[in-house]
Design a protein around this motif. Structure first.
Motif, PDB file in Angstrom:
ATOM      1  N   ASP A   1       2.217 -12.075  12.390  1.00 53.09           N
ATOM      2  CA  ASP A   1       1.782 -10.426  12.367  1.00 53.09           C
ATOM      3  C   ASP A   1       2.733  -9.539  13.197  1.00 53.09           C
ATOM      4  O   ASP A   1       2.496 -10.041  14.733  1.00 53.09           O
ATOM      5  CB  ASP A   1       0.002 -10.355  12.567  1.00 53.09           C
ATOM      6  CG  ASP A   1      -0.206  -9.058  12.738  1.00 53.09           C
ATOM      7  OD1 ASP A   1       0.633  -7.982  13.195  1.00 53.09           O
ATOM      8  OD2 ASP A   1      -1.577  -8.560  13.012  1.00 53.09           O
ATOM      9  N   MET A   2       3.584  -8.457  13.171  1.00 56.07           N
ATOM     10  CA  MET A   2       4.163  -8.206  14.860  1.00 56.07           C
ATOM     11  C   MET A   2       3.794  -6.357  14.300  1.00 56.07           C
ATOM     12  O   MET A   2       4.508  -5.434  15.416  1.00 56.07           O
ATOM     13  CB  MET A   2       5.673  -7.722  13.896  1.00 56.07           C
ATOM     14  CG  MET A   2       6.082  -9.202  13.458  1.00 56.07           C
ATOM     15  SD  MET A   2       6.573 -10.118  14.920  1.00 56.07           S
ATOM     16  CE  MET A   2       7.319  -9.381  15.789  1.00 56.07           C
ATOM     17  N   THR A   3       2.672  -6.200  14.532  1.00 56.29           N
ATOM     18  CA  THR A   3       1.808  -5.051  14.606  1.00 56.29           C
ATOM     19  C   THR A   3       2.183  -4.655  15.709  1.00 56.29           C
ATOM     20  O   THR A   3       2.092  -3.406  16.079  1.00 56.29           O
ATOM     21  CB  THR A   3       0.986  -4.780  14.422  1.00 56.29           C
ATOM     22  OG1 THR A   3       0.651  -5.462  12.670  1.00 56.29           O
ATOM     23  CG2 THR A   3      -0.014  -3.669  14.248  1.00 56.29           C
ATOM     24  N   HIS A   4       1.915  -5.616  17.331  1.00 46.34           N
ATOM     25  CA  HIS A   4       2.313  -5.281  18.341  1.00 46.34           C
ATOM     26  C   HIS A   4       2.918  -5.113  18.770  1.00 46.34           C
ATOM     27  O   HIS A   4       3.658  -4.241  19.386  1.00 46.34           O
ATOM     28  CB  HIS A   4       1.641  -6.301  19.741  1.00 46.34           C
ATOM     29  CG  HIS A   4       2.622  -7.391  18.833  1.00 46.34           C
ATOM     30  ND1 HIS A   4       1.958  -8.151  18.102  1.00 46.34           N
ATOM     31  CD2 HIS A   4       3.330  -8.322  20.189  1.00 46.34           C
ATOM     32  CE1 HIS A   4       2.609  -9.779  17.821  1.00 46.34           C
ATOM     33  NE2 HIS A   4       3.845  -9.298  19.153  1.00 46.34           N
TER      34      HIS A   4
ATOM     35  N   GLY B   1      -8.112  -2.379   4.367  1.00 42.76           N
ATOM     36  CA  GLY B   1      -7.257  -1.559   4.065  1.00 42.76           C
ATOM     37  C   GLY B   1      -6.085  -0.922   4.997  1.00 42.76           C
ATOM     38  O   GLY B   1      -5.825  -0.530   5.688  1.00 42.76           O
ATOM     39  N   THR B   2      -6.490  -2.166   6.657  1.00 42.97           N
ATOM     40  CA  THR B   2      -6.242  -1.469   7.710  1.00 42.97           C
ATOM     41  C   THR B   2      -4.657  -2.342   7.125  1.00 42.97           C
ATOM     42  O   THR B   2      -4.497  -3.049   6.465  1.00 42.97           O
ATOM     43  CB  THR B   2      -6.696  -2.082   9.167  1.00 42.97           C
ATOM     44  OG1 THR B   2      -6.744  -4.034   8.869  1.00 42.97           O
ATOM     45  CG2 THR B   2      -7.756  -1.215   9.109  1.00 42.97           C
ATOM     46  N   ALA B   3      -3.763  -1.371   8.025  1.00 41.07           N
ATOM     47  CA  ALA B   3      -2.204  -1.723   8.201  1.00 41.07           C
ATOM     48  C   ALA B   3      -1.721  -2.832   9.041  1.00 41.07           C
ATOM     49  O   ALA B   3      -2.304  -3.092  10.613  1.00 41.07           O
ATOM     50  CB  ALA B   3      -1.102  -0.278   7.888  1.00 41.07           C
ATOM     51  N   PHE B   4      -1.185  -3.600   8.690  1.00 42.07           N
ATOM     52  CA  PHE B   4      -0.033  -4.061   9.680  1.00 42.07           C
ATOM     53  C   PHE B   4       1.543  -4.629   8.877  1.00 42.07           C
ATOM     54  O   PHE B   4       1.808  -4.173   8.389  1.00 42.07           O
ATOM     55  CB  PHE B   4      -0.823  -5.822   9.876  1.00 42.07           C
ATOM     56  CG  PHE B   4      -0.767  -6.604   8.912  1.00 42.07           C
ATOM     57  CD1 PHE B   4      -0.019  -7.763   8.935  1.00 42.07           C
ATOM     58  CD2 PHE B   4      -1.805  -6.480   7.761  1.00 42.07           C
ATOM     59  CE1 PHE B   4      -0.265  -8.557   7.438  1.00 42.07           C
ATOM     60  CE2 PHE B   4      -1.947  -7.629   6.207  1.00 42.07           C
ATOM     61  CZ  PHE B   4      -0.777  -8.279   6.581  1.00 42.07           C
TER      62      PHE B   4
ATOM     63  N   GLY C   1       0.401  -1.587   0.161  1.00 38.67           N
ATOM     64  CA  GLY C   1       0.030  -0.087  -0.223  1.00 38.67           C
ATOM     65  C   GLY C   1       0.504   1.123   0.009  1.00 38.67           C
ATOM     66  O   GLY C   1       2.292   0.995   0.009  1.00 38.67           O
ATOM     67  N   PRO C   2       0.493   2.299   0.220  1.00 39.97           N
ATOM     68  CA  PRO C   2       1.169   3.418   0.113  1.00 39.97           C
ATOM     69  C   PRO C   2       1.840   4.083   0.739  1.00 39.97           C
ATOM     70  O   PRO C   2       2.865   4.425   0.754  1.00 39.97           O
ATOM     71  CB  PRO C   2      -0.083   4.650   0.066  1.00 39.97           C
ATOM     72  CG  PRO C   2      -0.858   3.477   0.954  1.00 39.97           C
ATOM     73  CD  PRO C   2      -1.652   2.234   0.331  1.00 39.97           C
ATOM     74  N   ALA C   3       1.706   3.594   2.531  1.00 33.71           N
ATOM     75  CA  ALA C   3       3.038   3.714   3.006  1.00 33.71           C
ATOM     76  C   ALA C   3       4.285   2.273   3.294  1.00 33.71           C
ATOM     77  O   ALA C   3       5.216   2.424   4.288  1.00 33.71           O
ATOM     78  CB  ALA C   3       2.566   3.222   4.581  1.00 33.71           C
ATOM     79  N   THR C   4       4.163   1.456   2.368  1.00 30.92           N
ATOM     80  CA  THR C   4       5.638   0.064   2.273  1.00 30.92           C
ATOM     81  C   THR C   4       6.514   0.387   1.287  1.00 30.92           C
ATOM     82  O   THR C   4       6.706   1.087   0.432  1.00 30.92           O
ATOM     83  CB  THR C   4       4.671  -1.548   0.928  1.00 30.92           C
ATOM     84  OG1 THR C   4       3.289  -1.505   1.274  1.00 30.92           O
ATOM     85  CG2 THR C   4       5.362  -1.787   0.958  1.00 30.92           C
TER      86      THR C   4
END
Length: 346
Positions: A112-115, A85-88, A53-56
């Protein structure tokens, strides 16, 4: 069995077909579908760039592309996007799987390393806040210290001025007093007060108001004493190390050095006798060793002075500083050795 184990794994997994155009997804387990929000029919046949996405980060994407072209394994963390559309943050290890004809598939295990990233962001925010609080506290303490230092300097300045006024008044009174014991006493007291004034002047001018530089005091004192002497007949010499002592010791040390030097000039050279007085100070293991020596008539040759109390004053000051003093005839002259413990600089 292996495929079944991968399918049931709680970790997202995906396999791409390296021999098909654009390296599309050939298989994805349930954890991958749940993590991304896509259905299996929406994933199979498409390239994994669908998750970008846009911030990748484009540099990381280029690293992945380079590793795939070279058929090399790679581990990266990449900002991906779910179907909604949520980023992770997706931590993935991509491994080439080869057969006799070369690379057939690429296998990617993901997490998933979002946390973790959210924790890092929170931690950075906490650290920034702590740094802000520390900076604010440091600035407050610095301001308070500067105010305290300015106040101490102002006190020393005012004490110096008051001592100078008192000394000047006593000198004026001495000049109007007939010669004799009273005039001598006034003159001596004015000189003692002048020595104390010099000590406070140096404390006022020093950047560190907590300590007193004995070497600088000796230089100032030497100039004042020699200004009133005939250099062809008498002189005072000093060899004093720049010893930093606690400010509380400034006045006692100034009084001590003045008293011993003035007494030597007054009593060691009767009948216009020529001579010199030397002051030396060295730091040693226990504190400071101070020597005042003259080449005059010595203790036995000095005229008795029933009205004088210089020696008593010196010994009292030494006791006050918890030091020791030894008087000896130096043949010629008198030698005074003083050892004074010094407070540890803080």
């Amino acid at each position: 069995m292996l495929v079944d184990a991968f399918a049931r794994s709680p970790s997202p997994m995906v396999i791409t077909d390296a021999r098909a155009p654009d390296n599309p997804v050939a298989w994805a387990n349930a954890a991958f579908l749940q993590s991304t929000g896509y259905g299996v029919d929406e994933v199979v046949g498409r390239n994994c760039r669908m998750l970008q996405g846009p911030a990748t980060d484009r540099a990381t994407v280029e690293r992945i592309r380079t590793a795939i072209q070279a058929a090399e394994p790679i581990s990266v963390e990449l900002l991906n996007y779910r179907k909604d559309g949520t980023a992770f943050w997706n931590a993935m290890t991509i491994t080439p799987v080869s057969d006799a004809d070369g690379v057939a598939f690429y296998y990617a295990a993901q997490a998933d390393m979002t946390h973790v990233h959210q924790f890092e962001v929170t931690l950075r925010g906490t650290n920034d806040e702590l740094e802000r609080l520390v900076d604010a506290r440091t600035q407050a303490l610095t301001a308070a210290l500067e105010q305290k230092t300015a106040l101490l300097h102002e006190v020393d300045h005012r004490v110096k001025n008051n001592l100078q006024v008192i000394s000047s008044l006593m000198l004026l009174k001495a000049r109007r007093t007939p010669e004799g014991e009273a005039r001598d006493a006034l003159q001596s007291m004015a000189e003692r007060i002048g020595a104390l004034s010099t000590a406070h002047r140096l404390l006022y001018s020093e950047g560190d108001c907590a300590h007193f530089n004995l070497g600088e005091f000796a230089s100032e004192f030497l100039a004042d004493m020699n200004a009133g002497l005939d250099p062809e007949r008498r002189r005072v010499e000093a060899d004093v190390e720049p010893i930093a002592v606690a400010a509380a010791m400034a006045a006692p040390l100034a009084l001590l050095i003045h008293e011993l030097t003035a007494n030597a000039l007054r009593h060691a050279f009767p009948d216009e006798r020529e001579g010199r007085v030397s002051i030396a100070a060295r730091r040693n293991a226990s504190g400071m060793h101070l020597t005042i020596r003259d080449d005059g008539v010595g203790l036995a040759g000095a005229s008795p002075n029933p009205a004088g109390f210089g020696r008593n004053l010196v010994e009292m000051v030494v006791r006050q500083m918890r030091g020791t003093i030894v008087w000896t005839d130096a043949a010629p002259g008198t030698n005074v050795e003083i050892d004074i413990p010094l407070q540890t600089a803080s």
